[in-house]
Design a protein around this motif. Structure first.
Motif, PDB file in Angstrom:
ATOM      1  N   LEU A 384       0.744  -1.325  -0.018  1.00  0.00           N
ATOM      2  CA  LEU A 384       0.076  -0.022  -0.021  1.00  0.00           C
ATOM      3  C   LEU A 384       1.054   1.253  -0.055  1.00  0.00           C
ATOM      4  CD1 LEU A 384      -2.793   1.341   0.393  1.00  0.00           C
ATOM      5  CD2 LEU A 384      -2.546   1.144   2.897  1.00  0.00           C
ATOM      6  N   GLY A 385       1.969   1.249   0.704  1.00  0.00           N
ATOM      7  CA  GLY A 385       2.914   2.455   0.955  1.00  0.00           C
ATOM      8  C   GLY A 385       3.746   2.575  -0.544  1.00  0.00           C
ATOM      9  N   THR A 386       3.869   1.612  -1.209  1.00  0.00           N
ATOM     10  CA  THR A 386       4.646   1.491  -2.504  1.00  0.00           C
ATOM     11  C   THR A 386       3.513   2.185  -3.583  1.00  0.00           C
ATOM     12  OG1 THR A 386       6.049  -0.392  -2.118  1.00  0.00           O
ATOM     13  CG2 THR A 386       5.760   0.322  -4.321  1.00  0.00           C
ATOM     14  N   VAL A 387       2.240   1.604  -3.501  1.00  0.00           N
ATOM     15  CA  VAL A 387       1.428   2.192  -4.293  1.00  0.00           C
ATOM     16  C   VAL A 387       0.997   3.635  -4.615  1.00  0.00           C
ATOM     17  CG1 VAL A 387      -1.089   2.064  -5.255  1.00  0.00           C
ATOM     18  CG2 VAL A 387       0.232  -0.010  -4.877  1.00  0.00           C
ATOM     19  N   THR A 388       1.066   4.016  -2.891  1.00  0.00           N
ATOM     20  CA  THR A 388       0.667   5.551  -2.725  1.00  0.00           C
ATOM     21  C   THR A 388       2.167   6.130  -3.104  1.00  0.00           C
ATOM     22  OG1 THR A 388      -0.399   4.730  -0.828  1.00  0.00           O
ATOM     23  CG2 THR A 388       0.305   7.145  -0.636  1.00  0.00           C
ATOM     24  N   GLY A 389       3.219   6.055  -2.681  1.00  0.00           N
ATOM     25  CA  GLY A 389       4.327   6.571  -3.471  1.00  0.00           C
ATOM     26  C   GLY A 389       4.629   6.671  -4.850  1.00  0.00           C
ATOM     27  N   ILE A 391       1.972   6.538  -6.786  1.00  0.00           N
ATOM     28  CA  ILE A 391       1.014   7.729  -7.454  1.00  0.00           C
ATOM     29  C   ILE A 391       1.629   8.988  -7.084  1.00  0.00           C
ATOM     30  CG2 ILE A 391      -1.225   8.884  -6.842  1.00  0.00           C
ATOM     31  CD1 ILE A 391      -1.996   5.770  -6.146  1.00  0.00           C
ATOM     32  N   ASN A 392       2.354   9.343  -6.010  1.00  0.00           N
ATOM     33  CA  ASN A 392       2.796  10.827  -5.808  1.00  0.00           C
ATOM     34  C   ASN A 392       3.873  11.059  -6.784  1.00  0.00           C
ATOM     35  OD1 ASN A 392       0.975  11.262  -3.609  1.00  0.00           O
ATOM     36  ND2 ASN A 392       2.385  10.084  -2.311  1.00  0.00           N
ATOM     37  N   ILE A 397       5.486  13.719 -12.208  1.00  0.00           N
ATOM     38  CA  ILE A 397       5.588  13.454 -13.744  1.00  0.00           C
ATOM     39  C   ILE A 397       4.668  14.414 -14.193  1.00  0.00           C
ATOM     40  CG2 ILE A 397       5.951  11.973 -15.548  1.00  0.00           C
ATOM     41  CD1 ILE A 397       7.067   9.851 -13.679  1.00  0.00           C
ATOM     42  N   THR A 398       3.531  14.301 -13.892  1.00  0.00           N
ATOM     43  CA  THR A 398       2.597  14.901 -14.683  1.00  0.00           C
ATOM     44  C   THR A 398       2.945  16.484 -14.621  1.00  0.00           C
ATOM     45  OG1 THR A 398       0.855  13.065 -14.189  1.00  0.00           O
ATOM     46  CG2 THR A 398      -0.137  15.318 -14.853  1.00  0.00           C
ATOM     47  N   LEU A 399       3.304  16.842 -13.363  1.00  0.00           N
ATOM     48  CA  LEU A 399       3.379  18.601 -13.416  1.00  0.00           C
ATOM     49  C   LEU A 399       4.680  19.221 -13.808  1.00  0.00           C
ATOM     50  CD1 LEU A 399       2.131  18.808  -9.544  1.00  0.00           C
ATOM     51  CD2 LEU A 399       0.910  19.399 -11.477  1.00  0.00           C
ATOM     52  N   PHE A 400       5.671  18.293 -13.513  1.00  0.00           N
ATOM     53  CA  PHE A 400       7.103  18.697 -13.990  1.00  0.00           C
ATOM     54  C   PHE A 400       7.683  18.072 -15.117  1.00  0.00           C
ATOM     55  CE2 PHE A 400       6.335  19.472  -9.363  1.00  0.00           C
ATOM     56  CZ  PHE A 400       6.442  20.901  -9.417  1.00  0.00           C
ATOM     57  N   GLY A 401       7.243  16.892 -15.560  1.00  0.00           N
ATOM     58  CA  GLY A 401       7.714  16.080 -16.639  1.00  0.00           C
ATOM     59  C   GLY A 401       8.708  14.998 -16.137  1.00  0.00           C
ATOM     60  N   THR A 402       9.622  14.570 -17.089  1.00  0.00           N
ATOM     61  CA  THR A 402      10.737  13.396 -16.865  1.00  0.00           C
ATOM     62  C   THR A 402      12.014  13.969 -16.912  1.00  0.00           C
ATOM     63  OG1 THR A 402      10.528  12.534 -19.048  1.00  0.00           O
ATOM     64  CG2 THR A 402       8.913  11.572 -17.443  1.00  0.00           C
ATOM     65  N   GLY A 403      11.939  15.286 -16.879  1.00  0.00           N
ATOM     66  CA  GLY A 403      13.617  16.014 -17.113  1.00  0.00           C
ATOM     67  C   GLY A 403      14.389  15.560 -16.125  1.00  0.00           C
ATOM     68  N   ASP A 404      14.287  15.530 -14.874  1.00  0.00           N
ATOM     69  CA  ASP A 404      15.047  15.181 -13.853  1.00  0.00           C
ATOM     70  C   ASP A 404      14.705  13.812 -13.613  1.00  0.00           C
ATOM     71  OD1 ASP A 404      16.874  15.017 -11.861  1.00  0.00           O
ATOM     72  OD2 ASP A 404      15.894  16.663 -10.560  1.00  0.00           O
ATOM     73  N   SER A 406      16.924  11.714 -11.647  1.00  0.00           N
ATOM     74  CA  SER A 406      17.203  11.675 -10.346  1.00  0.00           C
ATOM     75  C   SER A 406      16.033  11.588  -9.317  1.00  0.00           C
ATOM     76  CB  SER A 406      18.579  12.449  -9.971  1.00  0.00           C
ATOM     77  OG  SER A 406      18.088  13.821  -9.814  1.00  0.00           O
ATOM     78  N   SER A 407      15.406  12.677  -9.556  1.00  0.00           N
ATOM     79  CA  SER A 407      14.136  12.911  -8.565  1.00  0.00           C
ATOM     80  C   SER A 407      13.281  11.784  -8.698  1.00  0.00           C
ATOM     81  CB  SER A 407      13.569  14.288  -8.877  1.00  0.00           C
ATOM     82  OG  SER A 407      13.025  14.348 -10.105  1.00  0.00           O
ATOM     83  N   LEU A 408      12.905  11.395 -10.044  1.00  0.00           N
ATOM     84  CA  LEU A 408      11.992  10.312 -10.264  1.00  0.00           C
ATOM     85  C   LEU A 408      12.812   9.089  -9.515  1.00  0.00           C
ATOM     86  CD1 LEU A 408      10.943  10.763 -14.080  1.00  0.00           C
ATOM     87  CD2 LEU A 408       9.864  11.625 -11.860  1.00  0.00           C
ATOM     88  N   SER A 409      13.877   8.688  -9.839  1.00  0.00           N
ATOM     89  CA  SER A 409      14.441   7.534  -9.268  1.00  0.00           C
ATOM     90  C   SER A 409      14.436   7.632  -7.500  1.00  0.00           C
ATOM     91  CB  SER A 409      15.776   7.168  -9.645  1.00  0.00           C
ATOM     92  OG  SER A 409      16.769   8.384  -8.925  1.00  0.00           O
ATOM     93  N   GLY A 410      14.478   8.997  -7.198  1.00  0.00           N
ATOM     94  CA  GLY A 410      14.592   8.964  -5.764  1.00  0.00           C
ATOM     95  C   GLY A 410      13.214   8.630  -5.252  1.00  0.00           C
ATOM     96  N   GLY A 411      12.100   9.109  -5.939  1.00  0.00           N
ATOM     97  CA  GLY A 411      10.775   9.003  -5.549  1.00  0.00           C
ATOM     98  C   GLY A 411      10.400   7.576  -5.564  1.00  0.00           C
ATOM     99  N   ILE A 412      10.917   6.824  -6.484  1.00  0.00           N
ATOM    100  CA  ILE A 412      10.542   5.333  -6.776  1.00  0.00           C
ATOM    101  C   ILE A 412      11.384   4.493  -5.683  1.00  0.00           C
ATOM    102  CG2 ILE A 412      10.821   3.295  -8.420  1.00  0.00           C
ATOM    103  CD1 ILE A 412      10.329   5.402 -10.839  1.00  0.00           C
ATOM    104  N   SER A 413      12.558   5.048  -5.271  1.00  0.00           N
ATOM    105  CA  SER A 413      13.249   4.125  -4.408  1.00  0.00           C
ATOM    106  C   SER A 413      12.649   4.253  -2.888  1.00  0.00           C
ATOM    107  CB  SER A 413      14.387   4.543  -4.073  1.00  0.00           C
ATOM    108  OG  SER A 413      14.821   6.049  -4.017  1.00  0.00           O
TER     109      SER A 413
END
Length: 462
Positions: A384-389, A391-392, A397-404, A406-413
């Motif tokens: 459940l925590g993984t799914v919530t994370g 989603i966030n 990605i929807t707001l700022f795109g996939t340019g960064d 490192s931020s995406l990988s950090g959020g997934i981790s």
């Protein structure tokens, strides 16, 4: 009438004379034809004889010519096959030659690209040292008068130069050259190449530093401490010494900075980490409690139970009750009630002992269900925590795109931390529940065994 008869007689006589004359002529013609036929037949036989005499050598000659024709045909076939083979071999050789040419062109292109990359990777000091060799290679490749063989040899020389450079830099290399110090003055000295790091030491030994940029003709040396400058000067002068450097070019510092404590790692999981931690603490405390409670239960030995049965059989009921009360845990109350009912039917004794076993079972299995629930719920909370994370993360990605990235990988981790923690809690909980449940079942089985032994030891009733 007489005249007519005369004319008729004359006509008949004329005809007879003519017929006689024709018959003699026909006979002569017939004889002549026969003679001619006989002559022709004789000539025919002579011709046939000549033909027979001439046909034998002609047949031999024809057979000889046929044999020669067959031999010439076989020779022609062999010649044609040889010509076809030569044609195929020539085509194969042409194909191989073309393949080798293509391969040489490909290798030449790779080596030319390698030469260009080698020039960009060389430091200013290396370019000064290998300037003559590099210039000779460039002239050979750019000249139209140089043969392809010599150009290929120059490209091979460039590759060898790269290999020599790698060997030198792995073991350390020292080059003489010039650099600009921190004060902006041009200094002559030596460059020390250690893997990816280049340092400079002046001839005076007072100036030294790390080379910041190699893409200029005269590189800049950063100002360093006197201790570091002296160590650089020692290595440049003697090719020996010790020097403290970050050969990873900052990667080691980045790895060290990325390290985190267990608490920091867990708290990155977000809100759903707390329920998992609560379940983990509860399951750990209950597991420790149950382990102490179950594993400290003392099992009565067979001698005590045999003594009680003998006293019951001999009628010493009070003594049997006293000895039954000395038995540990729930074994004592169960045997005590059985002794009290020992004068009744065995079925009644069994029922009494079974009731006591049912009373003891909840005590043995108490809190085991909480540990089992923890083992089942912890992975679900982690998921459940993984799914919530996630989603966030997708919201970001929807707001700022996939340019960064490192931020995406950090959020997934961070989203996966809850799954990791859930599994860390669930696996020990599952193991603890299995061990404790097995021990509880073993305890209840011992109680049932003692009950059966006691009932079987009672005297039979008529």
């Amino acid at each position: 009438m007489k005249t007519y008869k005369k004319w008729a007689t004359f006509a008949v006589a004329s005809l007879l004379s003519v017929g006689a004359l024709a018959q003699s002529d026909l006979q002569s013609v017939n004889d002549g034809a026969r003679k001619d036929l006989e002559a022709s037949l004789a000539r025919l036989s002579e011709v046939r004889k000549e033909i027979r005499e001439e046909s034998v050598p002609l047949s031999r000659r024809i057979n000889e010519l046929k044999l020669q024709t067959r031999g010439l045909g076989a020779t022609l076939e062999r010649a044609q096959r040889a010509q076809d083979t030569r044609t195929i071999g020539l085509e194969a050789l042409e194909g191989r030659v073309q393949a080798i040419q293509d391969e040489n062109e490909y290798l030449g292109g790779l080596m030319s690209q390698f030469l260009q990359e080698l020039q960009t990777q060389m430091t200013a000091a290396e370019q000064q040292v290998h300037e003559a060799r590099m210039e000779s290679i460039r002239e050979s490749l750019e000249s139209a008068d140089v043969s392809e063989k010599d150009k290929f040899a120059s490209q091979v020389d460039a590759v060898q130069l790269g290999i020599d450079r790698i060997k030198e830099r792995l073991g350390g290399a020292v080059y003489a050259g010039q650099a600009i110090d921190a004060a902006g003055n041009l200094q002559s000295g030596k460059f020390v190449e250690l893997g990816p790091v280049s340092v400079f030491a002046s001839d005076s030994g007072t100036e030294g530093g790390i080379i910041e940029s190699h893409q200029v003709s005269v590189p800049n040396a950063t100002e360093l401490s006197p201790e570091f400058s002296s160590s650089v000067a020692q290595i440049a002068g003697t090719s020996q010494g010790a020097m403290e450097l970050d050969v990873t070019l900052g990667a080691a510092l980045a790895i060290e900075g990325a390290k985190e404590s267990v608490a920091e790692h867990v708290l990155k999981g977000g809100l759903w980490v707390w329920p998992i931690i609560i379940f983990a603490l509860l399951a750990a405390l209950l597991a420790i409690y149950k382990m102490v409670a179950i594993y400290t239960i003392k099992q009565p030995n067979a001698s005590h139970l045999g003594s009680i049965v003998r006293k019951v059989r001999s009628g010493e009921k009070e003594a049997a009750l006293e000895e039954a009360r000395s038995l540990p845990w729930e074994f004592g109350p169960m045997i005590e009630e059985a002794v009290k009912c020992s004068d009744q039917e065995k079925e009644l004794v069994e029922e009494v002992m079974y009731e006591k076993m049912l009373e003891a079972q909840p005590k043995v299995e108490r809190f085991l269900s909480v540990i089992a629930i923890t083992a089942a719920v912890a992975p679900l909370l982690g998921l459940l925590g993984t799914v919530t994370g996630m989603i966030n993360t997708f919201k970001m990605i929807t707001l700022f795109g996939t340019g960064d990235a490192s931020s995406l990988s950090g959020g997934i981790s961070e989203a996966l931390i809850t799954t990791e923690l859930g599994l860390v809690v669930a696996i020990p909980s599952l193991v603890a529940h299995a061990m404790l449940n097995r021990k509880a079942q073993s305890t209840m089985a011992n109680m049932e065994k003692l009950a059966v032994v006691f009932v079987n030891g009672l005297p039979g009733r008529k």
